[in-house]
Design an enzyme around this catalytic site. Structure first.
Site, PDB file in Angstrom:
ATOM      1  N   ASP A   1       0.807  -1.212   0.000  1.00 39.63           N
ATOM      2  CA  ASP A   1       0.000   0.000   0.000  1.00 39.63           C
ATOM      3  C   ASP A   1       0.847   1.273   0.000  1.00 39.63           C
ATOM      4  O   ASP A   1       2.068   1.224   0.213  1.00 39.63           O
ATOM      5  CB  ASP A   1      -0.950   0.003   1.210  1.00 39.63           C
ATOM      6  CG  ASP A   1      -0.297  -0.549   2.478  1.00 39.63           C
ATOM      7  OD1 ASP A   1       0.951  -0.536   2.566  1.00 39.63           O
ATOM      8  OD2 ASP A   1      -1.016  -0.998   3.376  1.00 39.63           O
TER       9      ASP A   1
ATOM     10  N   ASP B   1      -7.317  -3.415  14.478  1.00 37.63           N
ATOM     11  CA  ASP B   1      -8.707  -3.717  14.111  1.00 37.63           C
ATOM     12  C   ASP B   1      -8.813  -4.895  13.144  1.00 37.63           C
ATOM     13  O   ASP B   1      -9.873  -5.168  12.589  1.00 37.63           O
ATOM     14  CB  ASP B   1      -9.365  -2.470  13.490  1.00 37.63           C
ATOM     15  CG  ASP B   1      -8.636  -1.981  12.234  1.00 37.63           C
ATOM     16  OD1 ASP B   1      -7.655  -2.638  11.803  1.00 37.63           O
ATOM     17  OD2 ASP B   1      -9.056  -0.945  11.679  1.00 37.63           O
TER      18      ASP B   1
ATOM     19  N   HIS C   1      -7.093  -5.228  10.251  1.00 36.32           N
ATOM     20  CA  HIS C   1      -6.864  -4.954   8.828  1.00 36.32           C
ATOM     21  C   HIS C   1      -5.563  -5.570   8.340  1.00 36.32           C
ATOM     22  O   HIS C   1      -4.617  -5.766   9.108  1.00 36.32           O
ATOM     23  CB  HIS C   1      -6.937  -3.446   8.509  1.00 36.32           C
ATOM     24  CG  HIS C   1      -5.785  -2.627   9.007  1.00 36.32           C
ATOM     25  ND1 HIS C   1      -5.956  -1.447   9.698  1.00 36.32           N
ATOM     26  CD2 HIS C   1      -4.436  -2.778   8.908  1.00 36.32           C
ATOM     27  CE1 HIS C   1      -4.774  -0.934   9.987  1.00 36.32           C
ATOM     28  NE2 HIS C   1      -3.829  -1.725   9.515  1.00 36.32           N
TER      29      HIS C   1
ATOM     30  N   GLU D   1      -9.606  -2.131   5.534  1.00 35.01           N
ATOM     31  CA  GLU D   1     -10.206  -1.893   6.845  1.00 35.01           C
ATOM     32  C   GLU D   1     -11.422  -2.811   7.035  1.00 35.01           C
ATOM     33  O   GLU D   1     -11.908  -3.401   6.062  1.00 35.01           O
ATOM     34  CB  GLU D   1     -10.626  -0.417   6.939  1.00 35.01           C
ATOM     35  CG  GLU D   1      -9.457   0.570   6.834  1.00 35.01           C
ATOM     36  CD  GLU D   1      -8.581   0.617   8.080  1.00 35.01           C
ATOM     37  OE1 GLU D   1      -8.521  -0.381   8.841  1.00 35.01           O
ATOM     38  OE2 GLU D   1      -7.932   1.657   8.296  1.00 35.01           O
TER      39      GLU D   1
END
Ligand code: F6R
Length: 269
Positions: free
Chosen positions: A67, A136, A138, A143
């Site tokens: 990314d 979380d 990801h 996400e």
């Protein structure tokens, strides 16, 4: 899924470096998928040592990073391109033209994903994908609620991720809220996946990934669909795993086999 529990972050780095080194030894022109963030730094340090002291060469390796932020140039101090160059690429013998990071400054960010996918396909696909995991759940910047079939595309970061990553930006510095990320389906196409998690802050995400239900709410749980996904964790990140003892038992058996120089890959996961 294979879960390897080792004592601490240094042992995680060594264990992961063994896997990357074996991949390159078997296939010197491997295509590696790489991650940024704190999780893989120990691995990169270990690989740099093996390059310097033990002749591990990256000369024929190609890389694709997961990314990149949208809206900061590649030479910005916080871009993932800068992170990779400084943390890893400039310290090994890799050909920089074989290293790929999504373009965060493209005039039309919507075109970046399809072009990146094409480049991965043209390189023959990713042989070994390195992943970190967000608190979380990801992976990449997929996400929670990201489609399990998603491909490389633009994503908006959650407030939690922005908070987790704010430590890298100055108080008045622009922190991008958008990123281009490989999709979950893109990641799952890698032939082998290695997810690194250390520290208590990752314990819940690790438990949900390995033992929770398959859910877009925990994007990393999609690794349950992969044939060769290995999660390498330290004791703190493993602390909430229900079947911890079983994974430890498998790890010990594997260690034993590695010590005896026998292939351990047949042990079922
Ligand atoms: C980075 C990436 C992210 C990180 C994750 C964990 O390229 O794709 O998914 O792996 O946010 O970050 P750290 O390792 O800093 O806790």
């Amino acid at each position: 899924m294979e879960v390897l529990i080792v004592s601490d972050p240094a042992a995680v780095a060594k264990r992961c470096a063994d896997i990357v080194e074996a991949q390159i030894a078997t296939m010197p022109d491997s295509v590696l998928g790489l991650a940024t963030g704190s999780s893989p730094i120990g691995l990169y340090e270990e690989l740099i040592l093996r390059y310097r002291d033990h002749g591990l060469s990256f000369a024929d390796v190609t890389t694709f990073n997961l990314d990149e932020y949208i809206g900061i140039p590649a030479d910005h101090s916080q871009s993932y391109r800068t992170f990779m160059n400084e943390t890893f690429f400039q310290r090994i013998d890799i050909d920089l033209s074989r290293t790929h990071v999504p373009d965060g400054m493209a005039e039309n960010p919507l075109q970046v994903g399809p072009a990146y996918e094409k480049a991965i396909t043209q390189a023959g696909g990713v042989d070994l994908q390195i992943l970190g995991i967000g608190s979380d759940g990801h992976i990449g910047f997929n996400e929670p609620t990201s489609s399990l079939r998603s491909r490389t595309r633009v994503k908006t970061l959650t407030r939690q991720t922005l908070k987790d990553n704010s430590r890298f930006f100055g108080p008045d510095e622009f922190q991008p809220k958008l990123a281009v990320t490989m999709g979950i389906a893109t990641i799952l196409e890698a032939r082998r996946i290695l997810l690194i998690a250390t520290g208590e802050g990752k314990a819940e995400a690790v438990r949900n990934t390995v033992e929770g239900p398959l859910s877009a709410f925990v994007p990393a749980s999609a690794l349950q669909l992969h044939e060769r996904a290995t999660v390498v964790v330290d004791a703190a990140a493993a602390s909430k795993l229900q079947l911890r003892e079983y994974y430890q038992f498998v790890s010990e058996l594997q260690d034993d086999l590695v010590k005896k120089h026998r292939p351990s890959d047949w042990i079922s996961r």
